[in-house]
Design a protein around this motif. Structure first.
Motif, PDB file in Angstrom:
ATOM      1  N   TRP A 129       0.833  -1.198   0.000  1.00 34.51           N
ATOM      2  CA  TRP A 129       0.000   0.000   0.000  1.00 34.51           C
ATOM      3  C   TRP A 129       0.875   1.258   0.000  1.00 34.51           C
ATOM      4  O   TRP A 129       0.889   2.027   0.962  1.00 34.51           O
ATOM      5  CB  TRP A 129      -0.965  -0.024   1.189  1.00 34.51           C
ATOM      6  N   PRO A 130       1.607   1.468  -1.085  1.00 30.84           N
ATOM      7  CA  PRO A 130       2.562   2.581  -1.126  1.00 30.84           C
ATOM      8  C   PRO A 130       1.875   3.931  -1.279  1.00 30.84           C
ATOM      9  O   PRO A 130       0.746   4.041  -1.754  1.00 30.84           O
ATOM     10  CB  PRO A 130       3.384   2.261  -2.386  1.00 30.84           C
ATOM     11  N   ALA A 167       3.747  -2.186  -4.766  1.00 28.54           N
ATOM     12  CA  ALA A 167       4.614  -1.653  -5.814  1.00 28.54           C
ATOM     13  C   ALA A 167       6.015  -2.234  -5.666  1.00 28.54           C
ATOM     14  O   ALA A 167       6.517  -2.388  -4.547  1.00 28.54           O
ATOM     15  CB  ALA A 167       4.672  -0.125  -5.766  1.00 28.54           C
ATOM     16  N   LEU A 168       6.623  -2.571  -6.790  1.00 30.80           N
ATOM     17  CA  LEU A 168       8.024  -2.985  -6.863  1.00 30.80           C
ATOM     18  C   LEU A 168       8.786  -1.854  -7.536  1.00 30.80           C
ATOM     19  O   LEU A 168       8.432  -1.417  -8.633  1.00 30.80           O
ATOM     20  CB  LEU A 168       8.182  -4.271  -7.679  1.00 30.80           C
ATOM     21  N   GLY A 183       0.159  -2.378  -8.710  1.00 33.24           N
ATOM     22  CA  GLY A 183      -1.219  -2.801  -8.825  1.00 33.24           C
ATOM     23  C   GLY A 183      -2.101  -1.725  -9.417  1.00 33.24           C
ATOM     24  O   GLY A 183      -1.706  -0.563  -9.549  1.00 33.24           O
ATOM     25  N   SER A 184      -3.319  -2.132  -9.766  1.00 34.20           N
ATOM     26  CA  SER A 184      -4.292  -1.188 -10.305  1.00 34.20           C
ATOM     27  C   SER A 184      -5.691  -1.755 -10.102  1.00 34.20           C
ATOM     28  O   SER A 184      -5.912  -2.947 -10.301  1.00 34.20           O
ATOM     29  CB  SER A 184      -4.059  -0.946 -11.798  1.00 34.20           C
ATOM     30  N   PRO A 185      -6.649  -0.906  -9.709  1.00 34.60           N
ATOM     31  CA  PRO A 185      -8.031  -1.363  -9.626  1.00 34.60           C
ATOM     32  C   PRO A 185      -8.742  -1.337 -10.977  1.00 34.60           C
ATOM     33  O   PRO A 185      -9.886  -1.779 -11.083  1.00 34.60           O
ATOM     34  CB  PRO A 185      -8.660  -0.359  -8.667  1.00 34.60           C
ATOM     35  N   LEU A 209       2.401 -11.572  -6.720  1.00 40.02           N
ATOM     36  CA  LEU A 209       3.772 -11.385  -7.203  1.00 40.02           C
ATOM     37  C   LEU A 209       4.665 -10.820  -6.104  1.00 40.02           C
ATOM     38  O   LEU A 209       5.806 -11.282  -5.922  1.00 40.02           O
ATOM     39  CB  LEU A 209       3.770 -10.456  -8.420  1.00 40.02           C
ATOM     40  N   HIS A 210       4.176  -9.833  -5.389  1.00 43.64           N
ATOM     41  CA  HIS A 210       4.941  -9.223  -4.310  1.00 43.64           C
ATOM     42  C   HIS A 210       5.426 -10.268  -3.307  1.00 43.64           C
ATOM     43  O   HIS A 210       6.567 -10.226  -2.824  1.00 43.64           O
ATOM     44  CB  HIS A 210       4.064  -8.169  -3.620  1.00 43.64           C
TER      45      HIS A 210
END
Length: 231
Positions: A129-130, A167-168, A183-185, A209-210
């Motif tokens: 949750w960046p 987020a990476l 990510g994306s909604p 993935l994270h």
């Protein structure tokens, strides 16, 4: 602030060694629902709503993401070492290579024509949750984003944050490339070239993935062979 105003902004200059002029994590425009490919109405359970996170995540709606972009384990098609992330922008796939000769495959959204990029980097660090901080170049083009600058505390974590649930952060030679895998909604963007350079996954997929990818993982973003088709 509407989703359109949050997700239409452009990107930032990439670090030397990555192709493409601009990078970013925003969606310039939104396609109409009529353009989406229909699929069977039953989605896998791993795309159900997630309610045990810091913020709730909505279920991926049916009839939006084509089945070929659903997360699945496949024979490794990349030839890369285990632990490597390989992004194929033409196929709209991200593969995470596993040691058993397999790879976990995710559908992705990529940069539109003029914003695509390619090269090698590494996952310097990861964030749950960046926050999202638009860079100065983006704010210069979109002055309304000044309220989310670093000086103003950035855009807070949450369901509407442009970076989604995870987020990476990709670095090259110790320098931030300003590209992210995140990510994306917006499920409609998966399988499309609409972003300003960043690689986006469904929130359910970026969480998966994270949890698999360690800090320091190698990332290979392949060069698009059909850049004119990415618009």
């Amino acid at each position: 602030m509407t989703r359109r105003s949050l997700l239409r902004a452009g990107g930032v200059m990439a670090a030397t060694g990555l192709s493409g002029g601009l990078a970013g994590c925003m969606t310039p425009t939104a396609d109409s629902a009529a353009s989406l490919s229909p699929i069977a109405p039953t989605m896998p359970l791993y795309y159900a709503a997630v309610n045990d996170e810091q913020f709730p995540i909505e279920a991926v709606p049916a009839n939006v993401v084509p089945k070929r972009y659903w997360r699945q384990r496949v024979p490794d098609p990349t030839g890369e070492a285990p632990g490597t992330i390989v992004v194929d922008p033409d196929a709209f796939y991200l593969h995470f290579v596993e040691p058993s000769g397999t790879a976990m495959r995710y559908g992705i959204g990529v940069g539109k024509a003029g914003f695509e990029w390619a090269g090698e980097a590494k996952v310097q660090y990861k964030r749950r949750w960046p926050k999202w901080t638009p860079p100065a170049e983006m704010i210069a083009r979109e002055p309304e984003l000044e309220q989310y600058s670093a000086a103003n505390g950035s855009y807070p974590p949450g369901p509407t944050n442009p970076l989604g649930a995870r987020a990476l952060y990709l670095f090259q030679n110790g320098e931030d490339t300003l590209y992210r895998i995140h990510g994306s909604p917006e499920a409609w963007t998966i399988g499309k070239a609409v972003s300003s350079g960043c690689i986006r996954l469904l929130n359910q997929d970026i969480i998966d993935l994270h949890d698999r990818v360690p800090n320091g993982a190698r990332v290979v973003v392949r060069t698009s062979q059909t850049p004119g088709a990415l618009a």
